[in-house]
Design a protein around this motif. Structure first.
Motif, PDB file in Angstrom:
ATOM      1  N   ASN A  35       0.837  -1.196   0.000  1.00  0.00           N
ATOM      2  CA  ASN A  35       0.000   0.000   0.000  1.00  0.00           C
ATOM      3  C   ASN A  35       0.873   1.248   0.000  1.00  0.00           C
ATOM      4  O   ASN A  35       2.051   1.207   0.349  1.00  0.00           O
ATOM      5  CB  ASN A  35      -1.003   0.010   1.160  1.00  0.00           C
ATOM      6  N   GLU A  36       0.286   2.335  -0.393  1.00  0.00           N
ATOM      7  CA  GLU A  36       1.010   3.591  -0.555  1.00  0.00           C
ATOM      8  C   GLU A  36       1.665   4.055   0.742  1.00  0.00           C
ATOM      9  O   GLU A  36       2.798   4.527   0.745  1.00  0.00           O
ATOM     10  CB  GLU A  36       0.048   4.656  -1.064  1.00  0.00           C
ATOM     11  N   ALA A  37       0.988   3.912   1.847  1.00  0.00           N
ATOM     12  CA  ALA A  37       1.523   4.378   3.128  1.00  0.00           C
ATOM     13  C   ALA A  37       2.830   3.666   3.477  1.00  0.00           C
ATOM     14  O   ALA A  37       3.791   4.309   3.931  1.00  0.00           O
ATOM     15  CB  ALA A  37       0.496   4.177   4.229  1.00  0.00           C
ATOM     16  N   ASP A  38       2.883   2.356   3.281  1.00  0.00           N
ATOM     17  CA  ASP A  38       4.102   1.602   3.578  1.00  0.00           C
ATOM     18  C   ASP A  38       5.258   2.009   2.669  1.00  0.00           C
ATOM     19  O   ASP A  38       6.405   2.103   3.107  1.00  0.00           O
ATOM     20  CB  ASP A  38       3.859   0.103   3.440  1.00  0.00           C
ATOM     21  N   ILE A  39       4.950   2.245   1.405  1.00  0.00           N
ATOM     22  CA  ILE A  39       5.990   2.622   0.449  1.00  0.00           C
ATOM     23  C   ILE A  39       6.555   3.998   0.786  1.00  0.00           C
ATOM     24  O   ILE A  39       7.771   4.218   0.769  1.00  0.00           O
ATOM     25  CB  ILE A  39       5.444   2.598  -0.988  1.00  0.00           C
ATOM     26  N   GLY A  45      10.066   9.834   6.311  1.00  0.00           N
ATOM     27  CA  GLY A  45      11.021   9.915   7.417  1.00  0.00           C
ATOM     28  C   GLY A  45      12.312  10.586   6.995  1.00  0.00           C
ATOM     29  O   GLY A  45      12.855  11.423   7.718  1.00  0.00           O
ATOM     30  N   ASP A  46      12.816  10.240   5.812  1.00  0.00           N
ATOM     31  CA  ASP A  46      14.027  10.880   5.299  1.00  0.00           C
ATOM     32  C   ASP A  46      13.811  12.366   5.067  1.00  0.00           C
ATOM     33  O   ASP A  46      14.683  13.182   5.370  1.00  0.00           O
ATOM     34  CB  ASP A  46      14.480  10.238   3.987  1.00  0.00           C
TER      35      ASP A  46
END
Length: 61
Positions: A35-39, A45-46
């Motif tokens: 899913n988009e959130a995991d990707i 974060g970076d």
């Protein structure tokens, strides 16, 4: 290529350049566990780390 608004959006086969990569991309996109959130989690974060917003940068200095 398909033009959406002012942004050009090339097709998946054009971006992948060969059939093996195209097939892998379609397989990846059809995976219900992806899913988009995991990707985007690592990218966000970076970005926070680079902007000094408290994110942690997993890359070594």
């Amino acid at each position: 290529m398909h033009k959406s608004g002012t942004t050009w959006c090339p097709s998946i086969p054009l971006v992948c350049q060969d059939w093996a990569n195209t097939e892998a991309a379609y397989c990846f996109f059809s995976n219900e566990w992806v899913n988009e959130a995991d990707i985007l989690c690592g990218h966000r974060g970076d970005a926070r780390a680079r902007n000094g917003d408290g994110g942690t940068d997993p890359r070594p200095p």
